[in-house]
Every structure is written in C-alpha cells, then in structure tokens.
Write an enzyme that holds these catalytic residues in place. Structure first.
Site, short mmCIF file in Angstrom:
data_model
loop_
_atom_site.label_atom_id
_atom_site.label_comp_id
_atom_site.label_asym_id
_atom_site.label_seq_id
_atom_site.Cartn_x
_atom_site.Cartn_y
_atom_site.Cartn_z
CB THR A 190 -0.82 -0.10 1.29
OG1 THR A 190 -1.51 -1.34 1.27
CG2 THR A 190 -1.75 1.03 1.50
NE ARG A 218 -8.34 -8.21 2.27
CZ ARG A 218 -7.39 -7.29 2.42
NH1 ARG A 218 -7.15 -6.43 1.44
NH2 ARG A 218 -6.69 -7.21 3.53
CB VAL A 219 -13.14 -4.42 0.94
CG1 VAL A 219 -12.80 -3.00 1.34
CG2 VAL A 219 -13.88 -4.43 -0.40
N GLY A 220 -9.93 -4.46 2.04
CA GLY A 220 -9.07 -4.30 3.21
C GLY A 220 -9.39 -3.04 3.99
CG ASP A 221 -6.17 -1.36 6.29
OD1 ASP A 221 -5.88 -2.01 5.26
OD2 ASP A 221 -5.34 -0.71 6.93
CB THR A 240 1.23 -0.16 4.85
OG1 THR A 240 1.60 -1.33 4.10
CG2 THR A 240 2.39 0.21 5.76
N GLY A 241 -0.30 -2.86 5.84
CA GLY A 241 -0.20 -4.13 6.57
C GLY A 241 -1.49 -4.93 6.43
N GLY A 243 -4.84 -5.69 6.56
CA GLY A 243 -5.98 -4.80 6.72
C GLY A 243 -7.04 -5.30 7.68
N1 GLY Z 1 -3.57 -2.71 4.17
C1 GLY Z 1 -3.89 -3.08 2.87
C2 GLY Z 1 -4.80 -4.21 2.78
O1 GLY Z 1 -4.95 -4.96 3.73
O2 GLY Z 1 -5.38 -4.39 1.75
#
Ligand code: GLY
Length: 324
Positions: A190, A218-221, A240-241, A243
């Site tokens: 990210t 899938r949706v992250g943070d 970043t990491g 999510g």
């Molecule tokens: N932090 C980015 C994700 O998990 O997609």
C-alpha cells in the site's frame, strides 16, 4: 433498467458540470506555519534498504511536495498529488502497480480525508479506475456519500468523470505475486501520504491493490476511514499491513483518540496500537505513518520496516525503511 441507468448518468453528469461551475475551493493558504509531508510505500516483507527506483520516486515527490506546500498549497492537494503519482509510477502496489487477486485480476481500494472538516471519500474493489485516489476525491467533493464499491460504484464515478482504463488486464498486471508461501521480492504494499500545510491543516490518504492472493471481492482497511486513513484538526494517519486487523481495531482513529484523550505523544499511542495490539495480540504485520499538528513525525512498524520518506519546512528530505 438500461434507460434508468442512462438517465441517472445524465443527472450525475449535470450535477458534476454544475458543481464544476461553482467557484473553485480556495486551496491556497497564506498562513505561515511549518509544513510537513510524510509518505509511505508499504510494509517490507524482509529487511532491506530503500531501493534506487523508490529512492528516486520519493525524492521527486518530496521535492515537488515541498515546493507546493512552501507556496501555500493545501495539505489535501499535496496528499492527492503524491498518491496519484505513486499510483501512476507502476513500482508500488497501488494504481498501475496494483497486484492481482487469487482469481488473477486487480481490485483496488483507496481513501482520502480532509482534517479541516472531516470530509472523506473512498472507493473499494474497483477494477477499472486509473487513479483510485482521484476517484476518492470525486466521492468527497461531488457526492453526499463516503464510500463507493464494486462495478456499480465504479460506473457512477465514471459518470461523474473518473477515468477508467480501457484494458485492465494489460494496464494493471505488471506484477504477478509469487506462489503462496514464497517471499515476495517485488512490489511493496500500500501507499499513503499525510501532510500539514502552512495554514496548519492536515490531510491523509491511502491507496492499494490489496494483498497477494486475496479473494475476489475482499476489501481491506485502505478504504475504511478510521481504520486506515484518518485526519482531524490534530493528527493525520495512514496505514499499511494486514488490513483485517486494522479494520477490527479501528486502528487509525483509535490512535488519534488515544493521543488526544490520554494526552499522550502520538508516537506512544501509535506504537501501542501497531506493536502491542496489532503485532503481539493479533499476530498481524503492520505499520503506520502519522503526523501531529505540533510537527511530530511518527513511523511505527511491527515488522521488518516500512518504506517511508518525509520533508519539513526546515529540514532536508529523509528516506528510510527502519523506524527513525
Ligand atoms: N492494508 C492493505 C490491505 O490490507 O489491503
């Protein structure tokens, strides 16, 4: 159905044109406060120095960001411009450089927040947006909503003027992640930016192609305001990491509120959430960049580090991968 969609597109276009006809927001400030721009290019999978290609990109972005902020450019504009350039670079996992999911196609997420007033915009699971961060700004400035998702959301934003790529398969898929279990030696994660301008205003933004092998849909943070991107009148943060852990922890807002309510330094609040809660308790890798209105600059990682760079009004450009 098609008729309704076309009518709605026309209405949206009309709305966009009428809003464009309004006087532009005053995005030049004449304050004299010290500015800061802090960028990240994702969590590291292994220990490494800043690669030359990332060094060149970050240096260029920080130099142009410094010039823009020195001339009174707004934190919001500089955040958006920096992230759009990282998206276009193709050497980071956002925009053009976005990785593919487990089904072999790209879905991008992004978000943006203006610390002056809490206005926010975000996009999730987008397959054709050229610049998810510009689309996030469109959401913020041209709609009453905060988050648009998937194909219908993408079409609404395209009707409002967001640029789509003609052929996503050839535009995005420059990078194919390694087979599961093998280390990634290619793009970082990210990207994100936080800025403080000469009027003392803060802004934050984040953009990503997500995780290698993520499931379709899938949706992250990254597009979740308060999990990844957060800005108010005191702090601006981007993550970043992994999510999932940042979402469950509402991590970025939690950090800002800890710093405010507990009256604790931003670094301490960030380290607690990143290292103790997300790292030790959740066993998830992650990092956060954050700045405070008082000029505090924070980089916190519970893993091998994070690609970052910053510039302040008084200082030289600083680049690194390990916590400063
Ligand atoms: N932090 C980015 C994700 O998990 O997609």
């Amino acid at each position: 159905m098609e008729m309704i969609r076309k009518l709605s597109a026309l209405l949206n276009l009309g709305l966009a044109i009428s809003m464009l006809a309004l006087p532009a927001e005053a995005n030049i400030c004449d304050g004299n406060e010290a500015f800061t721009l802090l960028l990240h290019g994702g969590l590291l999978d292994y220990e490494e120095e800043v690669e030359p290609r990332h060094r060149a990109l970050f240096r260029q972005l920080l130099e142009s960001g410094r010039e823009r902020l020195a001339k009174g450019g707004s934190a919001l504009d500089v955040v958006v411009e920096s992230i759009a350039a990282m998206e276009d670079s193709g050497i980071l996992n956002a925009g053009k450089g976005s990785i593919v999911n487990s089904a072999g196609f790209t879905e991008t997420d992004a978000s943006l927040m203006d610390g002056r007033n809490g206005r926010s915009g975000a996009v999730a699971a987008m397959q054709r947006l050229k610049n998810p961060i510009l689309a996030s700004r469109l959401v913020m400035e041209r709609t009453k909503h905060v988050l648009f998702a998937g194909a219908t959301g993408e079409q609404t934003l395209a009707d409002l003027g967001a640029e789509l790529v003609e052929d996503p398969a050839s535009y995005f898929q420059e990078y194919v992640p390694p087979p599961k279990g093998e280390p990634s030696k290619t793009e970082h994660g990210t990207v994100g930016a936080v800025a403080l301008d000469r009027c003392g205003n803060l802004a934050a933004g984040t953009s990503t192609g997500g995780w290698p092998h993520k499931m379709p849909g899938r949706v992250g943070d990254t597009p979740i305001i308060g999990a990844s991107t957060y800005a108010d009148q005191r702090y601006a943060l981007s993550t970043t990491g992994v999510g999932e852990s940042f979402i469950k922890r509402a991590a970025s807002r939690d950090i800002a509120m800890r710093a405010e309510y507990l009256n604790t330094p931003l670094k301490r609040a960030t380290d607690y959430v990143v290292k103790e809660l997300i790292g030790k308790q959740d066993g998830a890798g992650g990092a956060i960049i954050a700045i405070g209105k008082d000029g505090e600059i924070v980089v916190s990682s519970n893993s091998y580090g994070v690609l970052y760079g910053w510039v302040t009004q008084s200082g030289d450009i600083v680049l690194g991968t390990r916590e400063p």
